[in-house]
Scaffold this motif. Sequence first.
Motif, PDB file in Angstrom:
ATOM      1  N   LEU A  53       0.829  -1.214   0.000  1.00 11.69           N
ATOM      2  CA  LEU A  53       0.000   0.000   0.000  1.00 11.69           C
ATOM      3  C   LEU A  53       0.858   1.256   0.000  1.00 11.69           C
ATOM      4  O   LEU A  53       0.434   2.293  -0.502  1.00 11.69           O
ATOM      5  CB  LEU A  53      -0.932   0.000   1.204  1.00 11.69           C
ATOM      6  N   SER A  54       2.062   1.173   0.557  1.00 13.16           N
ATOM      7  CA  SER A  54       2.930   2.353   0.587  1.00 13.16           C
ATOM      8  C   SER A  54       3.422   2.729  -0.809  1.00 13.16           C
ATOM      9  O   SER A  54       3.859   3.854  -1.023  1.00 13.16           O
ATOM     10  CB  SER A  54       4.121   2.123   1.517  1.00 13.16           C
ATOM     11  N   ASN A  55       3.337   1.816  -1.750  1.00 15.40           N
ATOM     12  CA  ASN A  55       3.757   2.101  -3.125  1.00 15.40           C
ATOM     13  C   ASN A  55       2.594   2.434  -4.048  1.00 15.40           C
ATOM     14  O   ASN A  55       2.791   2.664  -5.225  1.00 15.40           O
ATOM     15  CB  ASN A  55       4.516   0.898  -3.700  1.00 15.40           C
ATOM     16  N   LEU A  56       1.393   2.426  -3.522  1.00 10.22           N
ATOM     17  CA  LEU A  56       0.199   2.660  -4.320  1.00 10.22           C
ATOM     18  C   LEU A  56       0.092   4.129  -4.711  1.00 10.22           C
ATOM     19  O   LEU A  56       0.198   5.011  -3.861  1.00 10.22           O
ATOM     20  CB  LEU A  56      -1.045   2.242  -3.530  1.00 10.22           C
ATOM     21  N   HIS A  57      -0.069   4.388  -5.996  1.00  7.43           N
ATOM     22  CA  HIS A  57      -0.273   5.750  -6.482  1.00  7.43           C
ATOM     23  C   HIS A  57      -0.969   5.702  -7.843  1.00  7.43           C
ATOM     24  O   HIS A  57      -1.065   4.651  -8.461  1.00  7.43           O
ATOM     25  CB  HIS A  57       1.046   6.518  -6.566  1.00  7.43           C
ATOM     26  N   LEU A  58      -1.458   6.862  -8.282  1.00  8.61           N
ATOM     27  CA  LEU A  58      -2.109   6.970  -9.588  1.00  8.61           C
ATOM     28  C   LEU A  58      -1.123   7.515 -10.605  1.00  8.61           C
ATOM     29  O   LEU A  58      -0.275   8.340 -10.271  1.00  8.61           O
ATOM     30  CB  LEU A  58      -3.286   7.946  -9.527  1.00  8.61           C
ATOM     31  N   SER A  59      -1.288   7.107 -11.833  1.00  8.70           N
ATOM     32  CA  SER A  59      -0.494   7.711 -12.903  1.00  8.70           C
ATOM     33  C   SER A  59      -0.980   9.146 -13.103  1.00  8.70           C
ATOM     34  O   SER A  59      -2.092   9.516 -12.698  1.00  8.70           O
ATOM     35  CB  SER A  59      -0.669   6.923 -14.195  1.00  8.70           C
ATOM     36  N   THR A  60      -0.164   9.949 -13.754  1.00 11.17           N
ATOM     37  CA  THR A  60      -0.541  11.341 -14.015  1.00 11.17           C
ATOM     38  C   THR A  60      -1.804  11.405 -14.860  1.00 11.17           C
ATOM     39  O   THR A  60      -2.689  12.229 -14.614  1.00 11.17           O
ATOM     40  CB  THR A  60       0.621  12.085 -14.712  1.00 11.17           C
ATOM     41  N   THR A  61      -1.923  10.525 -15.833  1.00 13.65           N
ATOM     42  CA  THR A  61      -3.116  10.496 -16.686  1.00 13.65           C
ATOM     43  C   THR A  61      -4.367  10.206 -15.856  1.00 13.65           C
ATOM     44  O   THR A  61      -5.393  10.883 -16.001  1.00 13.65           O
ATOM     45  CB  THR A  61      -2.966   9.436 -17.796  1.00 13.65           C
ATOM     46  N   ASN A  62      -4.288   9.205 -14.984  1.00 11.75           N
ATOM     47  CA  ASN A  62      -5.445   8.887 -14.153  1.00 11.75           C
ATOM     48  C   ASN A  62      -5.734   9.981 -13.145  1.00 11.75           C
ATOM     49  O   ASN A  62      -6.895  10.254 -12.847  1.00 11.75           O
ATOM     50  CB  ASN A  62      -5.253   7.538 -13.466  1.00 11.75           C
ATOM     51  N   LEU A  63      -4.701  10.611 -12.607  1.00 10.40           N
ATOM     52  CA  LEU A  63      -4.913  11.743 -11.704  1.00 10.40           C
ATOM     53  C   LEU A  63      -5.655  12.857 -12.428  1.00 10.40           C
ATOM     54  O   LEU A  63      -6.611  13.432 -11.880  1.00 10.40           O
ATOM     55  CB  LEU A  63      -3.580  12.262 -11.168  1.00 10.40           C
ATOM     56  N   ARG A  64      -5.267  13.153 -13.641  1.00 12.63           N
ATOM     57  CA  ARG A  64      -5.942  14.203 -14.407  1.00 12.63           C
ATOM     58  C   ARG A  64      -7.406  13.836 -14.670  1.00 12.63           C
ATOM     59  O   ARG A  64      -8.278  14.701 -14.659  1.00 12.63           O
ATOM     60  CB  ARG A  64      -5.192  14.474 -15.702  1.00 12.63           C
ATOM     61  N   ARG A  65      -7.680  12.560 -14.879  1.00 10.68           N
ATOM     62  CA  ARG A  65      -9.063  12.105 -15.059  1.00 10.68           C
ATOM     63  C   ARG A  65      -9.871  12.293 -13.777  1.00 10.68           C
ATOM     64  O   ARG A  65     -11.033  12.703 -13.814  1.00 10.68           O
ATOM     65  CB  ARG A  65      -9.087  10.647 -15.497  1.00 10.68           C
ATOM     66  N   VAL A  66      -9.276  11.964 -12.652  1.00 12.62           N
ATOM     67  CA  VAL A  66      -9.952  12.148 -11.361  1.00 12.62           C
ATOM     68  C   VAL A  66     -10.218  13.634 -11.128  1.00 12.62           C
ATOM     69  O   VAL A  66     -11.305  14.022 -10.684  1.00 12.62           O
ATOM     70  CB  VAL A  66      -9.126  11.544 -10.206  1.00 12.62           C
ATOM     71  N   LEU A  67      -9.241  14.477 -11.438  1.00 13.37           N
ATOM     72  CA  LEU A  67      -9.431  15.921 -11.277  1.00 13.37           C
ATOM     73  C   LEU A  67     -10.538  16.439 -12.189  1.00 13.37           C
ATOM     74  O   LEU A  67     -11.336  17.299 -11.781  1.00 13.37           O
ATOM     75  CB  LEU A  67      -8.115  16.659 -11.552  1.00 13.37           C
ATOM     76  N   ALA A  68     -10.613  15.926 -13.402  1.00  9.44           N
ATOM     77  CA  ALA A  68     -11.687  16.325 -14.321  1.00  9.44           C
ATOM     78  C   ALA A  68     -13.047  15.878 -13.787  1.00  9.44           C
ATOM     79  O   ALA A  68     -14.022  16.646 -13.825  1.00  9.44           O
ATOM     80  CB  ALA A  68     -11.437  15.752 -15.709  1.00  9.44           C
ATOM     81  N   LEU A  69     -13.117  14.651 -13.276  1.00  3.24           N
ATOM     82  CA  LEU A  69     -14.357  14.164 -12.673  1.00  3.24           C
ATOM     83  C   LEU A  69     -14.744  15.031 -11.476  1.00  3.24           C
ATOM     84  O   LEU A  69     -15.920  15.375 -11.297  1.00  3.24           O
ATOM     85  CB  LEU A  69     -14.195  12.704 -12.239  1.00  3.24           C
ATOM     86  N   ASP A  70     -13.763  15.402 -10.681  1.00  2.00           N
ATOM     87  CA  ASP A  70     -14.007  16.265  -9.531  1.00  2.00           C
ATOM     88  C   ASP A  70     -14.564  17.613  -9.987  1.00  2.00           C
ATOM     89  O   ASP A  70     -15.518  18.137  -9.400  1.00  2.00           O
ATOM     90  CB  ASP A  70     -12.703  16.445  -8.757  1.00  2.00           C
ATOM     91  N   ALA A  71     -13.984  18.172 -11.032  1.00  2.04           N
ATOM     92  CA  ALA A  71     -14.457  19.466 -11.544  1.00  2.04           C
ATOM     93  C   ALA A  71     -15.879  19.359 -12.096  1.00  2.04           C
ATOM     94  O   ALA A  71     -16.726  20.216 -11.815  1.00  2.04           O
ATOM     95  CB  ALA A  71     -13.503  19.977 -12.621  1.00  2.04           C
ATOM     96  N   ILE A  72     -16.156  18.311 -12.840  1.00  2.00           N
ATOM     97  CA  ILE A  72     -17.488  18.140 -13.438  1.00  2.00           C
ATOM     98  C   ILE A  72     -18.540  17.919 -12.356  1.00  2.00           C
ATOM     99  O   ILE A  72     -19.612  18.533 -12.386  1.00  2.00           O
ATOM    100  CB  ILE A  72     -17.480  16.978 -14.449  1.00  2.00           C
ATOM    101  N   SER A  73     -18.242  17.055 -11.405  1.00  2.00           N
ATOM    102  CA  SER A  73     -19.217  16.800 -10.339  1.00  2.00           C
ATOM    103  C   SER A  73     -19.401  18.034  -9.459  1.00  2.00           C
ATOM    104  O   SER A  73     -20.517  18.338  -9.026  1.00  2.00           O
ATOM    105  CB  SER A  73     -18.806  15.585  -9.502  1.00  2.00           C
ATOM    106  N   GLY A  74     -18.325  18.764  -9.224  1.00  5.75           N
ATOM    107  CA  GLY A  74     -18.427  20.001  -8.447  1.00  5.75           C
ATOM    108  C   GLY A  74     -19.256  21.055  -9.160  1.00  5.75           C
ATOM    109  O   GLY A  74     -20.049  21.769  -8.540  1.00  5.75           O
ATOM    110  N   ALA A  75     -19.093  21.143 -10.483  1.00  5.33           N
ATOM    111  CA  ALA A  75     -19.893  22.098 -11.265  1.00  5.33           C
ATOM    112  C   ALA A  75     -21.367  21.733 -11.204  1.00  5.33           C
ATOM    113  O   ALA A  75     -22.234  22.609 -11.060  1.00  5.33           O
ATOM    114  CB  ALA A  75     -19.401  22.132 -12.705  1.00  5.33           C
ATOM    115  N   GLY A  76     -21.654  20.446 -11.306  1.00  6.20           N
ATOM    116  CA  GLY A  76     -23.049  20.007 -11.204  1.00  6.20           C
ATOM    117  C   GLY A  76     -23.651  20.343  -9.853  1.00  6.20           C
ATOM    118  O   GLY A  76     -24.786  20.833  -9.760  1.00  6.20           O
ATOM    119  N   ALA A  77     -22.887  20.101  -8.787  1.00  2.66           N
ATOM    120  CA  ALA A  77     -23.371  20.417  -7.441  1.00  2.66           C
ATOM    121  C   ALA A  77     -23.540  21.925  -7.268  1.00  2.66           C
ATOM    122  O   ALA A  77     -24.514  22.376  -6.650  1.00  2.66           O
ATOM    123  CB  ALA A  77     -22.419  19.861  -6.393  1.00  2.66           C
ATOM    124  N   ALA A  78     -22.619  22.707  -7.820  1.00  5.54           N
ATOM    125  CA  ALA A  78     -22.726  24.166  -7.712  1.00  5.54           C
ATOM    126  C   ALA A  78     -23.994  24.673  -8.389  1.00  5.54           C
ATOM    127  O   ALA A  78     -24.732  25.487  -7.827  1.00  5.54           O
ATOM    128  CB  ALA A  78     -21.487  24.836  -8.325  1.00  5.54           C
TER     129      ALA A  78
END
Length: 137
Positions: free
Chosen positions: A3-28
């Motif tokens: 678990l100490s080596n678990l991380h997301l790739s930059t591409t997947n991180l960017r996807r998560v950030l995009a999902l966060d932005a889209i869901s946040g916009a919907g909630a706003a």
Amino acid sequence: MSLSNLHLSTTNLRRVLALDAISGAGAAVLHLAFAGSLATWFGLSEGLITAAGWALLAYVALSTILARQVMPARGPLMVLIIGNVIWGIGCLAIAWGGDSGVTALGQAYLTVLAVAVLALADLEFLGWRAPAARLAV
């Protein structure tokens, strides 16, 4: 895999950030367009719901900026992660914090929102933990 080596790739991180932005916009949009109705249904003040909507728009701006970066900057990413954790804990505190007048529907909404936001924070943290060479400093 540890678990100490678990991380997301930059591409997947960017996807998560995009999902966060889209869901946040919907909630706003939901909070700003239907604050009066949500206040009645959830047992929350209209002012709190409206303020949350405006705060979400600022949050969406940061999420969007980070999602569009080739390598998201670590400092602003940590600000986003901490913001998600505080938002999630705040939702739980309002939902289950005692005699606040929150309805059962309000408790359900805030609980689901908290779980989603905390899950996003966790995924973003896994991206933040990626080797520093892959993320901007």
